[in-house]
Scaffold this active site. Structure first.
Site, PDB file in Angstrom:
ATOM      1  N   HIS A  16       0.866  -1.207   0.000  1.00  0.00           N
ATOM      2  CA  HIS A  16       0.000   0.000   0.000  1.00  0.00           C
ATOM      3  C   HIS A  16       0.889   1.239   0.000  1.00  0.00           C
ATOM      4  O   HIS A  16       1.480   1.591   1.018  1.00  0.00           O
ATOM      5  CB  HIS A  16      -0.919   0.018   1.236  1.00  0.00           C
ATOM      6  CG  HIS A  16      -1.861   1.186   1.244  1.00  0.00           C
ATOM      7  ND1 HIS A  16      -3.228   1.037   1.335  1.00  0.00           N
ATOM      8  CD2 HIS A  16      -1.658   2.523   1.173  1.00  0.00           C
ATOM      9  CE1 HIS A  16      -3.803   2.223   1.307  1.00  0.00           C
ATOM     10  NE2 HIS A  16      -2.864   3.150   1.223  1.00  0.00           N
ATOM     11  N   HIS A  18       1.557   5.400  -1.677  1.00  0.00           N
ATOM     12  CA  HIS A  18       1.230   6.587  -2.490  1.00  0.00           C
ATOM     13  C   HIS A  18       2.529   7.180  -3.002  1.00  0.00           C
ATOM     14  O   HIS A  18       3.417   7.506  -2.213  1.00  0.00           O
ATOM     15  CB  HIS A  18       0.516   7.643  -1.639  1.00  0.00           C
ATOM     16  CG  HIS A  18      -0.747   7.151  -1.031  1.00  0.00           C
ATOM     17  ND1 HIS A  18      -1.974   7.306  -1.648  1.00  0.00           N
ATOM     18  CD2 HIS A  18      -0.991   6.484   0.120  1.00  0.00           C
ATOM     19  CE1 HIS A  18      -2.914   6.759  -0.891  1.00  0.00           C
ATOM     20  NE2 HIS A  18      -2.349   6.246   0.189  1.00  0.00           N
ATOM     21  N   LYS A 102      -9.240  -0.137  -5.909  1.00  0.00           N
ATOM     22  CA  LYS A 102      -9.297   0.510  -4.596  1.00  0.00           C
ATOM     23  C   LYS A 102     -10.628   1.204  -4.377  1.00  0.00           C
ATOM     24  O   LYS A 102     -11.070   2.010  -5.204  1.00  0.00           O
ATOM     25  CB  LYS A 102      -8.161   1.543  -4.491  1.00  0.00           C
ATOM     26  CG  LYS A 102      -8.130   2.340  -3.188  1.00  0.00           C
ATOM     27  CD  LYS A 102      -7.714   1.488  -1.992  1.00  0.00           C
ATOM     28  CE  LYS A 102      -7.873   2.253  -0.683  1.00  0.00           C
ATOM     29  NZ  LYS A 102      -6.664   2.923  -0.266  1.00  0.00           N
ATOM     30  N   HIS A 139     -10.455   1.334   1.752  1.00  0.00           N
ATOM     31  CA  HIS A 139     -10.237   2.343   2.791  1.00  0.00           C
ATOM     32  C   HIS A 139     -11.458   2.238   3.698  1.00  0.00           C
ATOM     33  O   HIS A 139     -12.541   2.706   3.344  1.00  0.00           O
ATOM     34  CB  HIS A 139     -10.100   3.748   2.196  1.00  0.00           C
ATOM     35  CG  HIS A 139      -9.805   4.779   3.251  1.00  0.00           C
ATOM     36  ND1 HIS A 139      -8.571   5.379   3.383  1.00  0.00           N
ATOM     37  CD2 HIS A 139     -10.573   5.264   4.257  1.00  0.00           C
ATOM     38  CE1 HIS A 139      -8.599   6.208   4.429  1.00  0.00           C
ATOM     39  NE2 HIS A 139      -9.803   6.162   4.973  1.00  0.00           N
ATOM     40  N   HIS A 177      -4.542  -0.535   5.918  1.00  0.00           N
ATOM     41  CA  HIS A 177      -4.063   0.261   7.062  1.00  0.00           C
ATOM     42  C   HIS A 177      -5.000   0.202   8.263  1.00  0.00           C
ATOM     43  O   HIS A 177      -5.561   1.204   8.684  1.00  0.00           O
ATOM     44  CB  HIS A 177      -3.794   1.723   6.667  1.00  0.00           C
ATOM     45  CG  HIS A 177      -4.784   2.372   5.742  1.00  0.00           C
ATOM     46  ND1 HIS A 177      -6.142   2.374   5.964  1.00  0.00           N
ATOM     47  CD2 HIS A 177      -4.605   3.032   4.578  1.00  0.00           C
ATOM     48  CE1 HIS A 177      -6.733   3.023   4.982  1.00  0.00           C
ATOM     49  NE2 HIS A 177      -5.832   3.420   4.125  1.00  0.00           N
ATOM     50  N   ASP A 250       1.431   2.678   3.535  1.00  0.00           N
ATOM     51  CA  ASP A 250       0.595   3.872   3.377  1.00  0.00           C
ATOM     52  C   ASP A 250       1.440   5.144   3.450  1.00  0.00           C
ATOM     53  O   ASP A 250       0.970   6.186   3.911  1.00  0.00           O
ATOM     54  CB  ASP A 250      -0.542   3.915   4.395  1.00  0.00           C
ATOM     55  CG  ASP A 250      -1.615   4.933   4.021  1.00  0.00           C
ATOM     56  OD1 ASP A 250      -1.682   5.324   2.837  1.00  0.00           O
ATOM     57  OD2 ASP A 250      -2.366   5.356   4.922  1.00  0.00           O
TER      58      ASP A 250
HETATM   59  C1  NCD Z   1      -3.501   9.170   1.988  1.00  0.00           C
HETATM   60  C2  NCD Z   1      -3.037  10.197   0.956  1.00  0.00           C
HETATM   61  O1  NCD Z   1      -2.498  11.222   1.361  1.00  0.00           O
HETATM   62  O2  NCD Z   1      -3.186   9.948  -0.241  1.00  0.00           O
HETATM   63  N1  NCD Z   1      -3.513   9.803   3.274  1.00  0.00           N
HETATM   64  C3  NCD Z   1      -3.434   9.184   4.469  1.00  0.00           C
HETATM   65  O3  NCD Z   1      -3.561   9.842   5.501  1.00  0.00           O
HETATM   66  N2  NCD Z   1      -3.219   7.896   4.561  1.00  0.00           N
HETATM   67  C4  NCD Z   1      -4.823   8.635   1.593  1.00  0.00           C
HETATM   68  C5  NCD Z   1      -5.222   7.422   2.380  1.00  0.00           C
HETATM   69  O4  NCD Z   1      -4.635   6.342   2.239  1.00  0.00           O
HETATM   70  O5  NCD Z   1      -6.156   7.531   3.180  1.00  0.00           O
HETATM   71 ZN    ZN Z   2      -3.271   5.147   1.620  1.00  0.00          ZN
END
Ligand code: NCD
Ligand code: ZN
Length: 346
Positions: A16, A18, A102, A139, A177, A250
């Protein structure tokens, strides 16, 4: 008692992650590719990655930013909307490059406005996913403003996830998460087609970390940190060695300006030291012997992908985290534990 000085394990993957887009990619892909062979790439760009063509183009932009000499494979995902057509799922499956879809409840988190407004609207699409073995990543938070922000995961599990699992019997699901005792218990009781990822920061911090001496925007993420009792439940989950808990950082980079603001963004950046942070958490938990399965085996086994074959070594060695990293030319990312010492080094 023997103190472990070094651990060697099969190279892990991040299930997971970003990485954003554009000039941010250079910094964050280098951090992840240093440690992980593969990562499940979140599709919450603006606009979101809702179809196979967009995912393939995004995949290429990520590959263009893998530093020379490193071998890193992005595992792409699609962003589910109220109207994702079943055909798009089949196209994604046939691409061989898209490994999951997702679900963001609309409004639940960063860049989720285009997300699902009512999970039942997606049932036909989810049925196609179940049929072709495409996992759904969730999520798991309700967005009802009347539900306390600390209860949103638990309420989501009861009101939305459980009915959805009954309605779509063969769908494979990863609850992403997880942050609560309720989520841990849910996974322990769930059928084998349901798994969960756990972040390093939810293992290391409870919600006091958001308010230590003042408000700490770099400790704000979603799902939000919970009270100590819930962090302990996550620790018990990793100590159990249960095969359906696995690593998902995450890691969520945001510009410093966007975090240190009157309305700061949710997201904690851990990609710079992800493995070192997990090892710290596993050592604290007395669970170093469970780390390899969590980091390197359980994820690929659940996704039906081969385990990696090369090895990495993490040594007990003190080092200092940078105070910030470049985010394009304009801004910076403040990493987790910025300027502080860590005790393990890859
Ligand atoms: C994530 C993001 O910034 O894209 N933020 C977070 O707090 N984890 C989005 C997400 O996974 O909820
Ligand atoms: Zn995330």
């Amino acid at each position: 008692m023997n103190i472990t000085e070094s651990i060697s394990l099969c190279r892990p993957d991040d299930w997971h992650l970003h990485v954003r887009d554009g000039s941010t990619l250079a910094t964050v892909i280098a951090h992840t590719a240093r440690q992980f062979a593969r990562a499940i790439i979140m599709p919450n760009l603006q606009p979101p990655v809702t179809d196979t063509a967009a995912a393939m183009a995004y995949r290429q932009r990520i590959l263009d930013n893998v530093p020379a000499g490193l071998d890193f494979t992005p595992l792409m995902t699609l962003y589910l909307t109220d109207n994702t057509p079943g055909d798009e799922i089949l196209r994604a499956r046939d691409s061989g490059m898209i490994h999951a879809v997702k679900l963001y409840p609309s409004g639940a988190t960063t860049h989720s406005d285009a997300g699902v407004t009512n999970i039942e609207k997606t049932y036909d699409t989810l049925a196609v996913m179940a049929e072709c073995g495409m996992p759904l990543l969730v999520h798991g938070e309700v967005t009802d403003p009347d539900v306390d922000v600390f209860d949103r995961e638990q309420v989501f599990i009861e009101q939305q996830l459980m009915p959805m699992l009954s309605a779509i019997p063969n769908l494979r699901v990863v609850l992403e998460h997880i942050t609560t005792q309720d989520a841990v218990n849910f996974i322990l009781d769930a059928p084998e087609r349901v798994a969960a990822t756990i972040t390093a920061h939810h293992l290391l911090l409870n919600r006091n970390a958001m308010f230590a001496g003042g408000i700490r925007p770099h400790h704000y993420c979603l799902p939000v940190l919970k009270r100590e009792q819930h962090r302990r439940a996550l620790i018990e989950a990793i100590r159990s060695g249960h095969p359906r808990f696995f690593l998902g950082t995450d890691s969520a980079p945001h510009a410093r300006r966007a975090k240190e603001s009157g309305c700061g963004c949710a997201g904690i950046y851990t990609a710079h030291a992800a493995l070192e942070l997990y090892v710290e958490a596993f050592e604290q938990a007395g669970a170093l012997d469970k780390f390899e399965a969590f980091a390197s085996f359980n994820g690929p086994d659940f996704y039906g992908l081969p385990r990696n074959t090369d090895k990495i070594t993490i040594n007990r060695k003190q080092w200092q985290v940078a105070s910030e990293f470049p985010m394009g030319n304009e801004d910076t990312i403040i990493p987790f534990r910025a300027g502080e010492s860590l005790q393990w080094k890859l």
